[in-house]
Design an enzyme around this catalytic site. Structure first.
Site, mmCIF file in Angstrom:
data_model
loop_
_atom_site.group_PDB
_atom_site.id
_atom_site.type_symbol
_atom_site.label_atom_id
_atom_site.label_comp_id
_atom_site.label_asym_id
_atom_site.label_seq_id
_atom_site.Cartn_x
_atom_site.Cartn_y
_atom_site.Cartn_z
ATOM 1 N N ILE A 53 0.846 -1.183 0.020
ATOM 2 C CA ILE A 53 -0.004 -0.226 0.005
ATOM 3 C C ILE A 53 0.942 1.124 -0.039
ATOM 4 C CG2 ILE A 53 -0.329 -0.013 2.507
ATOM 5 C CD1 ILE A 53 -3.351 0.810 2.095
ATOM 6 N N VAL A 54 0.461 2.381 -0.799
ATOM 7 C CA VAL A 54 1.168 3.317 -0.765
ATOM 8 C C VAL A 54 0.294 4.568 0.016
ATOM 9 C CG1 VAL A 54 1.885 5.473 -2.144
ATOM 10 C CG2 VAL A 54 2.260 3.143 -2.905
ATOM 11 N N ASP A 55 1.056 5.025 0.999
ATOM 12 C CA ASP A 55 0.341 6.155 1.864
ATOM 13 C C ASP A 55 1.016 7.263 1.602
ATOM 14 O OD1 ASP A 55 -0.944 7.606 3.699
ATOM 15 O OD2 ASP A 55 -0.400 6.426 5.349
#
Ligand code: 5GP
Length: 182
Positions: A103-105
């Site tokens: 996941i990219v935050d």
């Protein structure tokens, strides 16, 4: 089966995940159809282990897998700097590499890994991430994206909260009060 009390609700169900992973794998298989034996999937532990396992089994071109592990240190999980705590087994110079993230935050982790791997002179470097949070000001190169999701803490399909909920077959939102307590 009842949902765990810490969970707010299911955001992406198992069928949706499996369908999207198949689509991503088909896209990768088409894009790398010309690569005969030099394709490497690099999974980022721990979060990407389930995504990578499913993706790899659907990719129809020959490829190998390797893993890295990173940790961020700082006050919260994503305020600090990124550090490699387990590196690849093999050099990637001259190889076609797809970096597979959960996941990219803020984009800090993916940016750091992208630069680190690029410095090792792969023949090509692409990124594939299962999910990306909708946020302003994040500019990271994602070539293959599974889902765009709201800016909430999510668990399941490899993603955890304090090392729990990782093996759920769906993506669920954690209740805010659980997340803010820790
Ligand atoms: P970034 O560096 O993009 O801010 O954060 C990326 C990393 O933070 C991910 O690889 C993941 O380990 C963790 N992370 C960010 N958001 C979430 C989330 O909603 N759930 C979980 N389980 N991990 C997250």
């Amino acid at each position: 089966m009842a949902l765990h009390p810490d969970l707010q609700g299911i955001l992406i169900n198992e069928a949706q995940i499996q369908a999207r992973v198949q689509e991503l794998a088909d896209q990768i298989s088409r894009d790398f159809a010309h690569i005969t034996n030099n394709l490497y999937l690099v999974g980022v532990l721990k979060g990407a282990f389930i995504f990578l396992a499913d993706l790899a089994r659907h990719i129809s071109v020959p490829h190998r897998v390797d893993f890295m592990a990173v940790s961020s240190y700082g006050i919260t999980a994503h305020s600090g700097e990124v550090r490699v705590i387990m590196d690849l087994r093999e050099p990637i110079e001259g190889k076609h590499v797809i970096l597979v993230e959960d996941i990219v935050d803020t984009g800090k982790t993916l940016n750091y890994l992208y630069k680190t791997l690029l410095g090792r002179k792969p023949a090509s470097l692409h990124t594939c991430t299962f999910a990306r949070k909708k946020r302003d000001g994040v500019d990271v190169p994602v070539d293959y994206l599974g889902f765009e999701i709201p800016d909430e803490w999510v668990v399941g399909y490899g993603l955890d909260h304090a090392d729990t909920h990782r093996t759920l077959p769906f993506i669920a939102e954690l209740k805010r009060e659980v997340y803010s307590k820790s």
